[in-house]
Design a protein around this motif. Structure first.
Motif, PDB file in Angstrom:
ATOM      1  N   THR A   2       0.599  -1.218  -0.049  1.00  0.00           N
ATOM      2  CA  THR A   2       0.098   0.283   0.256  1.00  0.00           C
ATOM      3  C   THR A   2       1.002   0.828  -0.134  1.00  0.00           C
ATOM      4  OG1 THR A   2      -1.998  -1.171   0.816  1.00  0.00           O
ATOM      5  CG2 THR A   2      -1.390   1.536   1.441  1.00  0.00           C
ATOM      6  N   ILE A   3       0.395   2.716  -0.417  1.00  0.00           N
ATOM      7  CA  ILE A   3       1.091   3.425  -1.304  1.00  0.00           C
ATOM      8  C   ILE A   3       0.367   4.556  -0.169  1.00  0.00           C
ATOM      9  CG2 ILE A   3       2.306   5.336  -2.170  1.00  0.00           C
ATOM     10  CD1 ILE A   3       2.882   3.005  -4.692  1.00  0.00           C
ATOM     11  N   ILE A   4       0.994   4.625   0.443  1.00  0.00           N
ATOM     12  CA  ILE A   4      -0.074   6.224   0.871  1.00  0.00           C
ATOM     13  C   ILE A   4       0.702   7.847   1.026  1.00  0.00           C
ATOM     14  CG2 ILE A   4      -1.124   7.237   3.132  1.00  0.00           C
ATOM     15  CD1 ILE A   4      -1.175   4.179   4.206  1.00  0.00           C
ATOM     16  N   CYS A 156      -5.067  13.869  -4.625  1.00  0.00           N
ATOM     17  CA  CYS A 156      -3.790  12.825  -5.052  1.00  0.00           C
ATOM     18  C   CYS A 156      -3.567  13.160  -5.746  1.00  0.00           C
ATOM     19  CB  CYS A 156      -4.198  11.449  -5.082  1.00  0.00           C
ATOM     20  SG  CYS A 156      -5.858  11.466  -3.300  1.00  0.00           S
ATOM     21  N   GLU A 180      -5.508  10.730   3.011  1.00  0.00           N
ATOM     22  CA  GLU A 180      -4.255   9.760   3.296  1.00  0.00           C
ATOM     23  C   GLU A 180      -4.604   9.675   1.543  1.00  0.00           C
ATOM     24  OE1 GLU A 180      -4.040   7.446   5.999  1.00  0.00           O
ATOM     25  OE2 GLU A 180      -3.175   9.100   7.287  1.00  0.00           O
ATOM     26  N   SER A 182      -4.429   6.644  -0.430  1.00  0.00           N
ATOM     27  CA  SER A 182      -3.394   4.792  -0.645  1.00  0.00           C
ATOM     28  C   SER A 182      -4.144   4.105  -1.962  1.00  0.00           C
ATOM     29  CB  SER A 182      -3.846   4.508   0.433  1.00  0.00           C
ATOM     30  OG  SER A 182      -5.060   4.012   0.721  1.00  0.00           O
ATOM     31  N   THR A 183      -2.994   3.443  -2.926  1.00  0.00           N
ATOM     32  CA  THR A 183      -4.078   2.350  -3.335  1.00  0.00           C
ATOM     33  C   THR A 183      -3.773   0.866  -2.793  1.00  0.00           C
ATOM     34  OG1 THR A 183      -2.831   3.830  -5.157  1.00  0.00           O
ATOM     35  CG2 THR A 183      -3.610   1.490  -5.730  1.00  0.00           C
ATOM     36  N   GLU A 184      -4.510   0.235  -3.614  1.00  0.00           N
ATOM     37  CA  GLU A 184      -4.575  -1.320  -3.000  1.00  0.00           C
ATOM     38  C   GLU A 184      -4.930  -2.448  -4.573  1.00  0.00           C
ATOM     39  OE1 GLU A 184      -4.429  -2.526  -0.279  1.00  0.00           O
ATOM     40  OE2 GLU A 184      -4.549  -1.755   1.459  1.00  0.00           O
TER      41      GLU A 184
END
Length: 204
Positions: A2-4, A156, A180, A182-184
């Protein structure tokens, strides 16, 4: 993995303001002024909420129909997504007016007993401000050329999706003045969820 990425509310408001002014759309400017006028009280009144963006799942190939439906794999992934999201609190589900986007979230809408609200993919800056103002936990189904743009409109970094890029879930978490991003991956999210459930059910 995960990138936050975190951003402050002032950054988001300024970014949306610039995008909107460039459009020179009077109704958008009026809405913008309404949002920014209440910005001073936003932090105190804002709830924590999540916005989930997805591109529609895999579409059928070899068809001349512009409103192409999902493929069998796409329909299967839509079911998987609905199962994963069923445990998350949701107040709204949005889709563009295409079979493939509506079908990507129809099972989830049924589970959550929510209607699917349609939005205009040509007015993403307006839609982004509407989502932030409503402060709802929401899922938005879009396309390869709209999902990344809406993600950017929400504050984002813009993501460019290729023709074969499916299954990513872009999460915008808003908590007070902090956003925040993020990518999942649908596959990894499913695996992680299954692992957590297995651990919770295991005996010591």
């Amino acid at each position: 993995m995960t990138i936050i990425i975190c951003y402050g509310l002032d950054y988001i408001a300024n970014k949306i303001k610039v995008n909107v002014i460039m459009q020179r759309n009077l109704s958008t400017l009026i809405l913008l002024l309404t949002v920014l006028t209440s910005a001073s009280g936003y932090a105190a009144s804002a709830a924590s909420f999540d916005i989930y963006l997805i591109r529609h799942f895999e579409k059928a190939a070899n068809t001349n129909d512009p409103d192409v439906p999902l493929s069998q794999k796409g329909a299967s992934n839509a079911q998987l997504f609905s199962q994963l999201m069923s445990e998350h609190p949701l107040s709204a589900i949005y889709s563009t007016d295409y079979v493939r986007t509506r079908t990507s979230v129809s099972a989830l809408a049924k589970i959550k007993s929510l209607d699917i609200s349609l939005y205009d993919p040509r007015a993403l800056s307006d839609f982004a401000m509407e989502l932030l103002a409503k402060q709802d936990n929401a899922v938005i189904a879009g396309h390869s050329n709209t999902t990344g743009v809406l993600y950017a409109a929400l504050g984002c970094e813009e993501v460019v999706l290729g023709a074969n890029d499916y299954g990513d879930i872009f999460v915008v978490h808003v908590d007070g003045e902090t956003i925040e991003c993020s990518t999942e991956s649908l596959v990894s999210w499913s695996a992680n969820t299954s692992s957590i459930k297995a651990d919770e059910g295991a005996d010591d």
